[in-house]
Design a protein around this motif. Sequence first.
Motif, PDB file in Angstrom:
ATOM      1  N   ILE A 187      53.093 102.312-146.418  1.00 36.46           N
ATOM      2  CA  ILE A 187      53.449 101.254-147.834  1.00 36.46           C
ATOM      3  C   ILE A 187      53.840  99.749-147.290  1.00 36.46           C
ATOM      4  CG2 ILE A 187      53.781 100.966-149.985  1.00 36.46           C
ATOM      5  CD1 ILE A 187      53.403 104.389-150.401  1.00 36.46           C
ATOM      6  N   GLN A 188      54.577 100.045-146.739  1.00 35.46           N
ATOM      7  CA  GLN A 188      55.588  98.850-147.006  1.00 35.46           C
ATOM      8  C   GLN A 188      54.636  97.832-145.356  1.00 35.46           C
ATOM      9  OE1 GLN A 188      59.499  99.808-145.524  1.00 35.46           O
ATOM     10  NE2 GLN A 188      60.523 100.144-147.744  1.00 35.46           N
ATOM     11  N   CYS A 189      54.036  98.898-144.723  1.00 34.35           N
ATOM     12  CA  CYS A 189      53.941  97.954-144.278  1.00 34.35           C
ATOM     13  C   CYS A 189      52.474  97.183-144.064  1.00 34.35           C
ATOM     14  CB  CYS A 189      53.325  98.749-142.020  1.00 34.35           C
ATOM     15  SG  CYS A 189      54.445  99.041-141.109  1.00 34.35           S
ATOM     16  N   LEU A 190      51.951  98.166-145.108  1.00 36.91           N
ATOM     17  CA  LEU A 190      49.910  97.678-145.787  1.00 36.91           C
ATOM     18  C   LEU A 190      50.820  96.438-146.991  1.00 36.91           C
ATOM     19  CD1 LEU A 190      48.584 101.128-146.092  1.00 36.91           C
ATOM     20  CD2 LEU A 190      47.828  98.838-144.697  1.00 36.91           C
ATOM     21  N   ARG A 191      51.834  96.602-147.631  1.00 37.44           N
ATOM     22  CA  ARG A 191      52.117  95.401-148.749  1.00 37.44           C
ATOM     23  C   ARG A 191      52.627  94.500-148.000  1.00 37.44           C
ATOM     24  NH1 ARG A 191      56.391  94.362-152.075  1.00 37.44           N
ATOM     25  NH2 ARG A 191      55.852  93.757-153.681  1.00 37.44           N
ATOM     26  N   LYS A 192      53.426  94.288-146.482  1.00 41.01           N
ATOM     27  CA  LYS A 192      52.981  92.827-145.512  1.00 41.01           C
ATOM     28  C   LYS A 192      51.846  92.489-145.281  1.00 41.01           C
ATOM     29  CE  LYS A 192      56.651  91.568-142.632  1.00 41.01           C
ATOM     30  NZ  LYS A 192      56.975  92.058-141.583  1.00 41.01           N
TER      31      LYS A 192
END
Length: 860
Positions: free
Chosen positions: A92-97
């Motif tokens: 989720i953090q990678c996709l949000r970034k």
Amino acid sequence: MPVDEAAAEAPLLVAMEEDRAEAGEAAKEETLEEESAGGAGDGGAAAFEDKNPSSSSDSESDDEAAEGLQIETLETALAQNPMNYEAHVQYIQCLRKSGHVEKLRQARYAMNERFPLSPKMWQEWTKDEISLSAGLEALTEIEKLYDRGVQEYLSVPLWLDYINFFQEHDPSVSHCSPAGILKMRNLFERALTAAGLHIVEGNKIWEAFREFEQAILLTIDDNDNEEKAKQVQRIRALFHRQLSVPLVDLRSTLMDCKLWEGEQGNVNDIDSDFDGIPTNVITSYQKAIEMYNARKQYEDQLSDTDASDADKLQQFMNYLKFEESSGDPARVQILYERAVAEFPISSDLWLAYTTYLDRTLKVPNVLKSVYSRATRNCTWVGELWVRYLLSLERIHASEEELSAVFEQSLQNAFPSFKEYLDLFLTRVDGLRRRMSIVGAKEDGLDYALIRETFQRAVEYLSPQLVSCDDLLHLHKYWARLEANLGKDMVAARGVWESLLKKSGSLLEVWQSYIAMEIEMGHINEARFIYKRCYSKRFPGTGSEDICRSWLQFEREYGTLDDLDLAVKKVTPRLQELKIFKAQQESKMDMMLSSKKDGSVSTNTPQKRKMAKTSSDKQPPAKRKKDTAPKCMEASDVDQNKATGNANDTTLDKGEVATSLRTADSTATNEQAVGNSKSMESKPKFYNDQCTAFISNISLEANEKHLQRFFSDCGGVTAIRLLRDKFTGKSRGLAYVDFSDEGHLATAIAKNRQKLLGKKLSIARSDPKQSQKRSTTGGSSSKGRGQEAQFKSDHSRLVESSEGTVEERRGSTVKLMGKNTFAAPRAVARPLGWSKKEAKIDGETEIPKSNDEFRKMLLKK
């Protein structure tokens, strides 16, 4: 969420790129500073690189490639293990970034299906969706997200975000329409119910509620006195409600109330704290202050940032104990919610929380919510799932809901199969109770559900996974329900027959089968089962017990002919068992006696060796006198060694001559005695036709421990525990003989089971293979092949029938030749050698015969 992608994604992308832009600007400023501080050549190169647009684009493409590779790696990890919590968070953090909006939304939904999200993750999710969405449809979807978020963990900041979202984005609220105002008031009341009693942060929700009502007051027309009076009363009631709750900085709330009352013209004495406030409110306020002071020490401990998690959890438990003693369920529930928000995977905390709710606060919606969150946070705790099913049954949940929770529980991994058994039995218990109620069949319940549950339980729980007692209890329960509730005796007997195929060697299974038939009044069927099993072999005294049980059964239920037939069948069987038991005891006695004799015989060579060692310390002439006679007793050597007198260990010339004169006359007798002794001391050769070899035995175990370990197998004829030749201590190896192949197979099946804390390694003994290894390896020992393979480092090889001896010196074995171990070193060389003469290469020592040895002594 149905939105226009082109218009919706732009705000979020802009918001997400702000951090990148800031980081880029900072990097650029850093570069400029380095250029100004550096030399002209370096500065020119740096300036050229900055003016080149391809350098920045290359770095951005590298970053995107790295991010894409990381996303692919995380997707693969989640496809292999969807229960990987950390992988979900990183994904989720990678996709949000990276700004993948649709993937991000799907990833969040996928994670929330398996795990509860933290309040911070809910805040990020709702913030992103707000920036992406517009319109009433989006408003509804975001409202659903907030509803899901505030139900998972207690979070005052998330409640405030929820409230602010409606105030800013809901047109009905911003326009102060009656529907919008009612909606906000309901939301505020929900927030107060959930977090209004939070001592530290609850006042934030109270203040937000008062500010909203005060803003509504300003929108009312001054001429509408009636509506204005109602709104003033609402605000006053909020003040009074808040003053009765123990919250932090409650005195500040009192001052605000007094100030507001002054604005309404109700305060006459400015210096008085309670002027304009009703007496009952003052009493409630003072009580709230006392309650806050009693809890302040616990709140101070929880606010300590240096405390460890274990200490903080213990402080919560102490705080909860105090709140439970006060007897206010609402305050206890709020504190439990605060605790589980801090420690969401503490199973002890969830168990205590659910226990309190089941005992005190029996509200269906609350129970469902708490149990659902407990099982999602601690999926591996079987007791929570069992309590969940029982709680649903107490609140009369539907069969669909109960079945769904049961199926969900079976998908989890528990520490042992005991948890699965408890779940199956809990499910069966619930079905039985509800089916026993009159009219339960109208709800779609049928006995087929119970039968299906039992069948699944048997498939899950094989005899290798649970104890025999648990498996017997499961089948006994199943057969009883088939007979009583299902009204099908054929199916009940089928339950026992299926168990007999798996565990027919257990006496308890046959006894339970017979007990069921007797309980149902089926005497002939019980008698038939006795005829099937009385001749079977059971562990321990089971065979005798089943025979005597049959006789007792016929005395109580049978005719005289039935009793005579039972006696005719059982008597020879009991006699056979008696003879077999006597044989077993005789073999055990012989084995124990042979071991005792073996221990005595092994001490004698050790004493002789000690005597030889002590004599080696004497001068050469005395050594020759001491070692020449062969009739010297070991007891004399021990006595000489004990006194420590060197003269006692020597013989004069007269004694030597006498011994030499009698040597020839006694040679034949000594040789015969030596042969008989060697025959007696020669180890018995076992064929191991039906023998188990056991290794990795605890050094504390003895024959009795092994006998008890294999008592349930039966058929043990002998136990040979290998011991060290000199110390007599166990070497951790043993051979156990069995009467037939069936008992041997049962014993081998106990491989890897524990005895005195160590897992035994049990295998069939193969003497032929070990003998081949012994022959090819050149071993001179004629003992057991497998035993020779596992000789310990402290053991010594015994003398063979040919007379070859292996003597251990330190850590090496040195072969001295035939009968040379007893020859003195002074005469072990061939005659004619002097001390200064070197030994010729290739020549070997030739031991002296008795005649040569006698002549040499007489010459001296």
